[in-house]
Design an enzyme around this catalytic site. Structure first.
Site, PDB file in Angstrom:
ATOM      1  N   TYR A   7      -9.124  -6.472  12.984  1.00 49.33           N
ATOM      2  CA  TYR A   7      -8.435  -6.166  11.528  1.00 49.33           C
ATOM      3  C   TYR A   7      -8.855  -7.257  10.903  1.00 49.33           C
ATOM      4  O   TYR A   7      -8.497  -8.219  10.682  1.00 49.33           O
ATOM      5  CB  TYR A   7      -7.464  -5.527  12.008  1.00 49.33           C
ATOM      6  CG  TYR A   7      -5.805  -5.080  10.829  1.00 49.33           C
ATOM      7  CD1 TYR A   7      -6.654  -3.178  10.199  1.00 49.33           C
ATOM      8  CD2 TYR A   7      -5.638  -6.066  10.075  1.00 49.33           C
ATOM      9  CE1 TYR A   7      -6.015  -3.441   9.181  1.00 49.33           C
ATOM     10  CE2 TYR A   7      -5.252  -5.768   8.687  1.00 49.33           C
ATOM     11  CZ  TYR A   7      -5.412  -3.978   8.175  1.00 49.33           C
ATOM     12  OH  TYR A   7      -4.812  -3.775   7.230  1.00 49.33           O
ATOM     13  N   ASN A  10      -2.087  -2.614  13.103  1.00 54.16           N
ATOM     14  CA  ASN A  10      -3.392  -2.491  13.476  1.00 54.16           C
ATOM     15  C   ASN A  10      -3.766  -1.461  13.545  1.00 54.16           C
ATOM     16  O   ASN A  10      -4.205  -0.490  13.222  1.00 54.16           O
ATOM     17  CB  ASN A  10      -4.011  -3.138  13.829  1.00 54.16           C
ATOM     18  CG  ASN A  10      -3.999  -4.300  12.731  1.00 54.16           C
ATOM     19  OD1 ASN A  10      -3.360  -4.328  11.831  1.00 54.16           O
ATOM     20  ND2 ASN A  10      -3.811  -6.087  13.635  1.00 54.16           N
ATOM     21  N   SER A  29       1.338  -0.745  -0.180  1.00 53.06           N
ATOM     22  CA  SER A  29       0.275   0.107   0.341  1.00 53.06           C
ATOM     23  C   SER A  29       1.118   1.382   0.086  1.00 53.06           C
ATOM     24  O   SER A  29       0.884   2.415   0.334  1.00 53.06           O
ATOM     25  CB  SER A  29      -0.965  -0.070   1.192  1.00 53.06           C
ATOM     26  OG  SER A  29      -0.351   0.025   2.367  1.00 53.06           O
ATOM     27  N   LYS A  48     -17.207  28.908 -29.067  1.00 51.15           N
ATOM     28  CA  LYS A  48     -17.309  28.311 -27.908  1.00 51.15           C
ATOM     29  C   LYS A  48     -16.628  28.673 -26.770  1.00 51.15           C
ATOM     30  O   LYS A  48     -15.630  28.711 -26.117  1.00 51.15           O
ATOM     31  CB  LYS A  48     -17.402  26.705 -27.379  1.00 51.15           C
ATOM     32  CG  LYS A  48     -18.482  26.158 -28.808  1.00 51.15           C
ATOM     33  CD  LYS A  48     -19.517  26.013 -28.516  1.00 51.15           C
ATOM     34  CE  LYS A  48     -20.207  25.310 -27.210  1.00 51.15           C
ATOM     35  NZ  LYS A  48     -20.169  23.707 -26.878  1.00 51.15           N
ATOM     36  N   SER A  71     -13.529  25.210 -27.032  1.00 53.88           N
ATOM     37  CA  SER A  71     -13.425  24.054 -27.740  1.00 53.88           C
ATOM     38  C   SER A  71     -12.475  24.175 -28.707  1.00 53.88           C
ATOM     39  O   SER A  71     -12.082  25.232 -29.208  1.00 53.88           O
ATOM     40  CB  SER A  71     -14.764  24.311 -28.622  1.00 53.88           C
ATOM     41  OG  SER A  71     -14.372  23.845 -29.867  1.00 53.88           O
ATOM     42  N   LYS A  76      -8.460   3.063   2.292  1.00 53.49           N
ATOM     43  CA  LYS A  76      -7.255   4.893   1.689  1.00 53.49           C
ATOM     44  C   LYS A  76      -7.754   5.174   0.948  1.00 53.49           C
ATOM     45  O   LYS A  76      -8.424   6.602   0.216  1.00 53.49           O
ATOM     46  CB  LYS A  76      -6.112   4.244   2.515  1.00 53.49           C
ATOM     47  CG  LYS A  76      -5.141   3.949   3.690  1.00 53.49           C
ATOM     48  CD  LYS A  76      -4.557   3.556   3.841  1.00 53.49           C
ATOM     49  CE  LYS A  76      -4.453   2.772   5.963  1.00 53.49           C
ATOM     50  NZ  LYS A  76      -4.585   2.210   5.185  1.00 53.49           N
ATOM     51  N   ASN A  88     -17.338  27.044 -22.326  1.00 54.52           N
ATOM     52  CA  ASN A  88     -17.924  26.482 -21.874  1.00 54.52           C
ATOM     53  C   ASN A  88     -18.010  26.335 -20.368  1.00 54.52           C
ATOM     54  O   ASN A  88     -16.821  26.544 -19.697  1.00 54.52           O
ATOM     55  CB  ASN A  88     -17.408  24.592 -22.001  1.00 54.52           C
ATOM     56  CG  ASN A  88     -17.450  24.658 -23.744  1.00 54.52           C
ATOM     57  OD1 ASN A  88     -18.587  25.580 -24.405  1.00 54.52           O
ATOM     58  ND2 ASN A  88     -16.616  24.366 -24.465  1.00 54.52           N
ATOM     59  N   GLN A 120      -7.854  -2.136   4.531  1.00 55.51           N
ATOM     60  CA  GLN A 120      -6.601  -1.327   3.776  1.00 55.51           C
ATOM     61  C   GLN A 120      -7.071  -0.669   2.834  1.00 55.51           C
ATOM     62  O   GLN A 120      -6.898   0.285   2.046  1.00 55.51           O
ATOM     63  CB  GLN A 120      -4.804  -2.024   3.534  1.00 55.51           C
ATOM     64  CG  GLN A 120      -3.898  -1.101   2.195  1.00 55.51           C
ATOM     65  CD  GLN A 120      -3.144  -2.009   2.129  1.00 55.51           C
ATOM     66  OE1 GLN A 120      -2.285  -2.652   2.648  1.00 55.51           O
ATOM     67  NE2 GLN A 120      -2.954  -2.504   0.683  1.00 55.51           N
ATOM     68  N   GLU A 176     -19.953  21.688 -14.684  1.00 57.55           N
ATOM     69  CA  GLU A 176     -20.258  19.911 -15.472  1.00 57.55           C
ATOM     70  C   GLU A 176     -19.425  19.160 -14.677  1.00 57.55           C
ATOM     71  O   GLU A 176     -20.338  17.634 -13.833  1.00 57.55           O
ATOM     72  CB  GLU A 176     -19.840  20.379 -16.844  1.00 57.55           C
ATOM     73  CG  GLU A 176     -20.684  21.030 -17.548  1.00 57.55           C
ATOM     74  CD  GLU A 176     -20.065  20.415 -19.564  1.00 57.55           C
ATOM     75  OE1 GLU A 176     -20.477  19.624 -20.302  1.00 57.55           O
ATOM     76  OE2 GLU A 176     -18.430  21.321 -19.656  1.00 57.55           O
ATOM     77  N   HIS A 200     -41.022  21.393 -10.939  1.00 54.77           N
ATOM     78  CA  HIS A 200     -40.482  20.244 -12.152  1.00 54.77           C
ATOM     79  C   HIS A 200     -40.640  20.795 -12.907  1.00 54.77           C
ATOM     80  O   HIS A 200     -39.885  21.137 -14.709  1.00 54.77           O
ATOM     81  CB  HIS A 200     -42.224  20.535 -11.973  1.00 54.77           C
ATOM     82  CG  HIS A 200     -43.057  19.624 -11.383  1.00 54.77           C
ATOM     83  ND1 HIS A 200     -43.016  18.895 -10.797  1.00 54.77           N
ATOM     84  CD2 HIS A 200     -43.689  20.459 -10.101  1.00 54.77           C
ATOM     85  CE1 HIS A 200     -44.330  18.206 -10.172  1.00 54.77           C
ATOM     86  NE2 HIS A 200     -44.231  19.643  -9.749  1.00 54.77           N
TER      87      HIS A 200
HETATM   88  N1  ARG Z   1      -1.590  -1.267   5.114  1.00 58.43           N
HETATM   89  C1  ARG Z   1      -2.096  -1.706   5.650  1.00 58.43           C
HETATM   90  C2  ARG Z   1      -3.241  -0.960   6.584  1.00 58.43           C
HETATM   91  O1  ARG Z   1      -3.407  -0.119   5.640  1.00 58.43           O
HETATM   92  C3  ARG Z   1      -1.457  -1.755   7.400  1.00 58.43           C
HETATM   93  C4  ARG Z   1      -2.119  -2.401   8.732  1.00 58.43           C
HETATM   94  C5  ARG Z   1      -2.198  -3.793   8.584  1.00 58.43           C
HETATM   95  N2  ARG Z   1      -1.647  -4.667   8.750  1.00 58.43           N
HETATM   96  C6  ARG Z   1      -1.407  -5.923   9.134  1.00 58.43           C
HETATM   97  N3  ARG Z   1      -1.959  -7.155   9.715  1.00 58.43           N
HETATM   98  N4  ARG Z   1      -1.089  -6.708   7.809  1.00 58.43           N
HETATM   99  O2  ARG Z   1      -4.235  -1.670   6.467  1.00 58.43           O
END
Ligand code: ARG
Length: 464
Positions: free
Chosen positions: A316, A109, A22, A282, A276, A324, A284, A321, A289, A155
């Site tokens: 957890y 966690n 991640s 044009k 445009s 995010k 816009n 994950q 939008e 309406h």
């Molecule tokens: N990258 C993980 C997340 O965003 C961090 C926590 C990972 N925990 C684990 N037990 N693998 O959730």
């Protein structure tokens, strides 16, 4: 080397790494991770798990890393699974064995749950600031518009003349509820998960109360399982942002309509419109939008994340994950939308005479005639039928409504005056309505409420 290398005989496969890492997106949490780690470190020191010297060394290392991150010189490695791993790895590079003590009594966690709360509470305040700016711009525009009026629609059919300022403030009130929702979310989010460990706490005497205070949370968690699995604050935030986006989308839709030649209620500034590539004439309304278009994606983020949460057993799970990317994207899109819409509205030229012309149809005052009869003790349902008959007659025989009203025994000249341009918004007196006096009162109530919101947001300044 992974964080779990001791238990494993072989290195993770490339495919596993590419799929599960991640770091590519949770770098966004880097500075929050430093703040969380410093609090955890102080907690370890306070209860005597690490010595003063170890505290100093690791704290220093975390400060160095903070500078590296701020300056963009922090060197990430391919083996850094996420931002937490990267920072812990670097702490150990710099501080050796003392650094290797940082993760004592902590899990990623509770760490990631803490980082994310720090991030969300700060970013939500920035979003709230931008909403307040837009709300203020709407209040200013409503004041500048003075007694200008336009057709109000239901309406999408012209219904009654309404003050233009009234229409603007209708959007303002929606945005003010968005600010209220943000502060409500901040109240609920205000709990520190740090100290929950992986899921069940620790045999070490760590002190969640102390770290909670250091991180400026109101209190620590009561239940470690809940602390590491709760992402309600993310779901709420995604909802809040989706609803803001919906509100901006509705403003956007009106600007799209109003900027057409057919409506002609507004001309957008060159700096806030696009051209445009082919058609030279044009101009816009792309901001408007995209405020409409991007809302689909934000609502998708909310639906997607709720779906991620719905099947999760405690506590957890790696699924979390997935909180995010939608969160980061929704925050960044809404923040940009708020600035762009504000710029578009404050630089636009509203054509009050076009609005007036569109609203100055006697048919839009039909209800004022019916209410004239009501004042003469005619039951409303009968009055409605009388005026409805006159409207039909006028349309079918192409006779001006004024003429029919003047000649009508129950109505006459006095009633015909109600059809004159501008009369309707003069006579509309009910509180909260679209008439001149009521809107003037509303403008000051709105400003007052805005001040209250600014104060309330100020009470969260320690989250910034
Ligand atoms: N990258 C993980 C997340 O965003 C961090 C926590 C990972 N925990 C684990 N037990 N693998 O959730």
């Amino acid at each position: 080397m992974t964080l779990w290398h001791g238990r494993f005989a072989s290195e993770p496969s490339r495919a596993l790494w590419d799929y599960t890492e991640s770091l590519t997106f949770d770098k966004t949490l880097a500075l929050d991770d430093i703040v969380g780690s410093k609090a955890h470190l102080s907690g370890l020191h306070k209860v005597g798990i690490i010595s003063e010297a170890e505290f100093e060394t690791v704290n220093e290392a975390l400060s160095t890393i903070e500078s590296e991150i701020r300056e963009g010189t922090f060197a990430y490695l391919d083996s850094d699974e996420d931002i937490h791993t990267a920072i812990e790895r670097r702490v150990t590079d710099i501080a050796g064995d003392a650094g290797a003590k940082l993760h004592t009594g902590r899990s990623r966690n509770d760490q990631v749950a803490t980082d994310l709360r720090l991030f969300v509470r700060r970013e939500l305040l920035l979003v709230a600031d931008r909403i307040i700016e837009l709300e203020t711009a709407l209040a200013d525009l409503a004041e500048e518009a003075k007694d200008a009026y336009m057709p109000g629609y239901t309406h999408m059919q012209k219904a009654q003349p309404v003050l233009f300022g009234h229409h603007l403030l209708a959007h303002g009130w929606a945005l003010s509820r968005d600010v209220d929702r943000i502060t409500d979310t901040l109240d609920r989010l205000d709990i520190s998960p740090l100290g929950a460990g992986a899921l069940g706490g620790s045999t070490l005497p760590i002190d969640p109360q102390y770290t909670s205070q250091l991180l400026q949370f109101s209190k620590p968690f009561e239940n470690s399982l809940d602390a590491v699995s709760d992402r309600d604050f993310v779901a709420e935030t995604l909802f809040n942002l989706s609803l803001i986006a919906v509100h901006l989308s509705r403003i956007g839709e009106e600007i799209v309509l109003w900027s057409t030649e057919e409506f002609g209620y507004v001309r957008l500034d060159d700096a806030f419109s696009t051209g445009s590539s082919m058609l030279p004439q044009k101009k816009n309304p792309d901001i408007a939008e995209l405020a409409r278009g991007k809302t689909g994606r934000l609502i998708g983020h909310l639906g997607g994340f709720l779906t991620t949460l719905k099947g999760l057993p405690l506590s957890y799970n790696r699924d979390l994950q997935e909180d995010k990317e939608p969160l980061f994207d929704s925050i960044s899109q809404v923040a940009r939308a708020l600035s762009a819409i504000k710029g578009m509205l404050t630089t636009a030229t509203f054509d009050f005479s076009r609005m007036k012309k569109a609203a100055d149809s006697p048919y839009l005052c039909a209800i004022d005639l019916a209410e004239f009869l009501v004042r003469k003790q005619v039951p409303f349902r009968k009055a409605h039928a009388v005026v409805g008959g006159l409207v039909r007659d006028s349309l079918e025989r192409h006779v001006p409504l004024e003429e029919l009203v003047s000649a009508h025994p129950l109505l006459g000249e006095e009633a015909a005056k109600l059809l004159e341009p501008g009369a309707s918004v003069q006579h509309r007196i009910s509180r909260g309505g679209a008439g001149i006096a009521a809107v003037e009162e509303q403008r000051s109530i709105y400003r007052e409420s805005l001040q209250g919101q600014i104060k309330r947001i100020g009470s969260f300044d320690h989250f910034r």
